[in-house]
Design a protein around this motif. Structure first.
Motif, PDB file in Angstrom:
ATOM      1  N   PHE A 240       1.899  -1.203  -4.409  1.00 50.58           N
ATOM      2  CA  PHE A 240       1.000  -1.567  -4.725  1.00 50.58           C
ATOM      3  C   PHE A 240       0.955  -0.139  -5.799  1.00 50.58           C
ATOM      4  O   PHE A 240      -0.119   0.284  -5.208  1.00 50.58           O
ATOM      5  N   LEU A 241       0.974  -0.032  -7.223  1.00 53.72           N
ATOM      6  CA  LEU A 241       0.415   0.859  -8.073  1.00 53.72           C
ATOM      7  C   LEU A 241      -1.506   0.247  -8.567  1.00 53.72           C
ATOM      8  O   LEU A 241      -1.024  -0.735  -9.220  1.00 53.72           O
ATOM      9  N   ASP A 242      -2.340   1.147  -8.934  1.00 54.95           N
ATOM     10  CA  ASP A 242      -3.227   0.777  -8.916  1.00 54.95           C
ATOM     11  C   ASP A 242      -3.207   1.297 -10.704  1.00 54.95           C
ATOM     12  O   ASP A 242      -2.230   1.911 -11.047  1.00 54.95           O
ATOM     13  N   ARG A 243      -4.290   0.731 -11.478  1.00 53.56           N
ATOM     14  CA  ARG A 243      -4.051   1.397 -12.870  1.00 53.56           C
ATOM     15  C   ARG A 243      -4.691   2.748 -13.039  1.00 53.56           C
ATOM     16  O   ARG A 243      -4.550   2.997 -14.184  1.00 53.56           O
ATOM     17  N   GLU A 244      -4.477   3.884 -12.076  1.00 56.31           N
ATOM     18  CA  GLU A 244      -4.973   5.234 -12.501  1.00 56.31           C
ATOM     19  C   GLU A 244      -3.422   5.557 -11.853  1.00 56.31           C
ATOM     20  O   GLU A 244      -3.372   6.575 -11.352  1.00 56.31           O
ATOM     21  N   GLY A 245      -2.497   4.937 -11.450  1.00 63.73           N
ATOM     22  CA  GLY A 245      -1.695   4.648 -11.044  1.00 63.73           C
ATOM     23  C   GLY A 245      -0.869   5.712  -9.599  1.00 63.73           C
ATOM     24  O   GLY A 245       0.203   6.130  -8.643  1.00 63.73           O
ATOM     25  N   ARG A 246      -2.233   5.357  -9.188  1.00 66.58           N
ATOM     26  CA  ARG A 246      -2.124   5.169  -6.956  1.00 66.58           C
ATOM     27  C   ARG A 246      -1.393   3.983  -6.354  1.00 66.58           C
ATOM     28  O   ARG A 246      -1.635   3.192  -6.849  1.00 66.58           O
ATOM     29  N   PHE A 247      -0.731   4.919  -5.386  1.00 63.52           N
ATOM     30  CA  PHE A 247      -0.342   4.036  -4.392  1.00 63.52           C
ATOM     31  C   PHE A 247      -1.955   3.575  -3.826  1.00 63.52           C
ATOM     32  O   PHE A 247      -2.976   3.626  -3.052  1.00 63.52           O
ATOM     33  N   SER A 248      -2.173   2.049  -3.429  1.00 66.25           N
ATOM     34  CA  SER A 248      -3.014   2.095  -2.472  1.00 66.25           C
ATOM     35  C   SER A 248      -2.943   1.134  -1.276  1.00 66.25           C
ATOM     36  O   SER A 248      -2.984   1.973  -0.614  1.00 66.25           O
ATOM     37  N   GLU A 249      -2.022   0.064  -1.302  1.00 74.83           N
ATOM     38  CA  GLU A 249      -1.295  -0.818  -0.294  1.00 74.83           C
ATOM     39  C   GLU A 249      -0.595  -1.220  -0.115  1.00 74.83           C
ATOM     40  O   GLU A 249       0.281  -0.754  -1.654  1.00 74.83           O
ATOM     41  N   ALA A 250       0.156  -2.390   0.599  1.00 71.84           N
ATOM     42  CA  ALA A 250       1.151  -3.651   0.664  1.00 71.84           C
ATOM     43  C   ALA A 250       0.783  -4.433   1.156  1.00 71.84           C
ATOM     44  O   ALA A 250      -0.466  -5.028   0.445  1.00 71.84           O
ATOM     45  N   THR A 251       1.536  -5.971   0.145  1.00 73.02           N
ATOM     46  CA  THR A 251       1.070  -6.977   0.042  1.00 73.02           C
ATOM     47  C   THR A 251       0.715  -7.629   1.489  1.00 73.02           C
ATOM     48  O   THR A 251      -0.722  -7.652   1.075  1.00 73.02           O
ATOM     49  N   ILE A 252       0.940  -7.356   2.604  1.00 73.52           N
ATOM     50  CA  ILE A 252       0.642  -7.669   3.904  1.00 73.52           C
ATOM     51  C   ILE A 252      -0.005  -6.383   4.617  1.00 73.52           C
ATOM     52  O   ILE A 252      -0.478  -6.171   5.992  1.00 73.52           O
ATOM     53  N   TRP A 253      -0.008  -5.016   3.627  1.00 77.61           N
ATOM     54  CA  TRP A 253       0.160  -3.599   4.727  1.00 77.61           C
ATOM     55  C   TRP A 253      -0.788  -2.597   4.131  1.00 77.61           C
ATOM     56  O   TRP A 253      -1.051  -3.145   2.901  1.00 77.61           O
ATOM     57  N   ASN A 254      -1.282  -1.953   4.808  1.00 79.89           N
ATOM     58  CA  ASN A 254      -1.598  -0.546   4.477  1.00 79.89           C
ATOM     59  C   ASN A 254      -0.481   0.435   4.599  1.00 79.89           C
ATOM     60  O   ASN A 254       0.639   0.125   5.303  1.00 79.89           O
ATOM     61  N   LEU A 255      -0.638   0.871   3.455  1.00 78.22           N
ATOM     62  CA  LEU A 255       0.208   2.220   3.203  1.00 78.22           C
ATOM     63  C   LEU A 255      -0.233   3.480   3.826  1.00 78.22           C
ATOM     64  O   LEU A 255      -1.966   4.042   4.214  1.00 78.22           O
ATOM     65  N   VAL A 256       0.360   3.934   4.642  1.00 79.96           N
ATOM     66  CA  VAL A 256      -0.104   5.479   5.027  1.00 79.96           C
ATOM     67  C   VAL A 256       1.642   6.623   5.441  1.00 79.96           C
ATOM     68  O   VAL A 256       2.339   5.947   5.399  1.00 79.96           O
ATOM     69  N   PHE A 257       1.421   7.680   4.842  1.00 81.03           N
ATOM     70  CA  PHE A 257       2.046   8.689   4.543  1.00 81.03           C
ATOM     71  C   PHE A 257       1.689   9.586   5.403  1.00 81.03           C
ATOM     72  O   PHE A 257       1.099   9.940   6.517  1.00 81.03           O
TER      73      PHE A 257
END
Length: 268
Positions: free
Chosen positions: A160-177
């Protein structure tokens, strides 16, 4: 319960009947936490209890005592296999579209243990923000819809991308880089997963660098790896988001798993 059949449903510590469950079929005002039980124990129990407590205060203005919730978990575990998946859902007997009164009730469901897919995963990048993103609430049709849409478009899942164009999370996941030196957590309004909480505090204990920073699609080419995590697993590799490929990062994945397994499991 048969050792080969971990599937049960308990309502407030007793087997749930059809009459108990029928009103919940179309109910969307509730919250939950999901656990993986191994050898009768769970990692991050304190984080699960805090999640239920804070979400109940948010949705209902009150919360069940931790000892009540733990007792409900123990009842579900006592006759089951050592390894299982478990979901504890809290809702009000007042139901939906009513003033916030009624008793708080805990529905505990168990099932077969899971470690999630093997990966690596390709994620579609879609614009979406969850309502009350900090609460793990039920009734989120958008997540399933966006997952299925991503699969139809040739991806495994959606980020997911938020209204500011940042990645937030995925459907049932947290994202990490991974930036090659530090773990990077996306700066956005998200549900802070219990596995995320475990990994973060154990990374600190292990002296491994981590930071919170905005991550946009334009930042992806400069990153050295990506993964998703949830109650199933502390890390599944992501090799592509949208049209941008991401390098394999086995050290990064080993670091996430090492941090998670450093958390001592406890019994409810």
């Amino acid at each position: 319960m048969n050792e080969d059949s971990p599937h049960i449903a308990h309502l407030d510590g007793r087997p749930a009947t059809t009459g108990d469950l029928a009103p919940l079929a179309f109910s969307g005002h509730a919250h939950f936490t999901a656990l993986q039980i191994r050898d009768g124990r769970v990692r991050g129990l304190d984080l699960h209890l805090e999640r239920l407590r804070s979400a109940s205060m948010e949705l209902f203005g009150r919360a069940l005592p931790d000892d009540v919730v733990r007792a409900r978990l123990r009842t579900a575990l006592q006759d089951g296999p050592a390894d299982m998946s478990l979901t504890a859902t809290v809702f009000s007997t007042a139901g939906e579209f009513a003033a916030p009164d009624g008793d708080l009730t805990v529905l505990v469901r168990t099932g077969a243990p899971s470690s999630g897919p093997e990966g690596p995963l390709a994620l579609a990048a879609v614009e979406h923000e969850r309502f009350l993103p900090h609460v793990k609430h039920v009734g989120e049709v958008a997540k399933t819809h966006l997952l299925r849409q991503a699969v139809a478009d040739g991806f495994d899942d959606a980020a997911f991308l938020d209204r500011e164009g940042r990645f937030s999370e995925a459907t049932i996941w947290n994202l990490v880089f991974w930036d090659g030196e530090s773990v990077v957590w996306p700066e956005a309004r998200i549900l802070t997963g219990t596995t995320l909480g475990i990994v973060r505090r154990q990374l600190d204990a292990l002296g491994i660098g981590q930071r919170v920073a905005p991550v946009t699609p334009a930042d992806l080419p400069s990153l050295a790896g990506a993964a998703v995590m949830n109650s199933w697993t502390p890390g599944i590799p992501v090799h592509r988001i949208g049209s941008t490929g991401l390098p394999a990062a086995p050290q990064f994945l080993r670091t996430l798993h090492r941090a998670y397994t450093a958390e001592p499991p406890t019994a409810p």
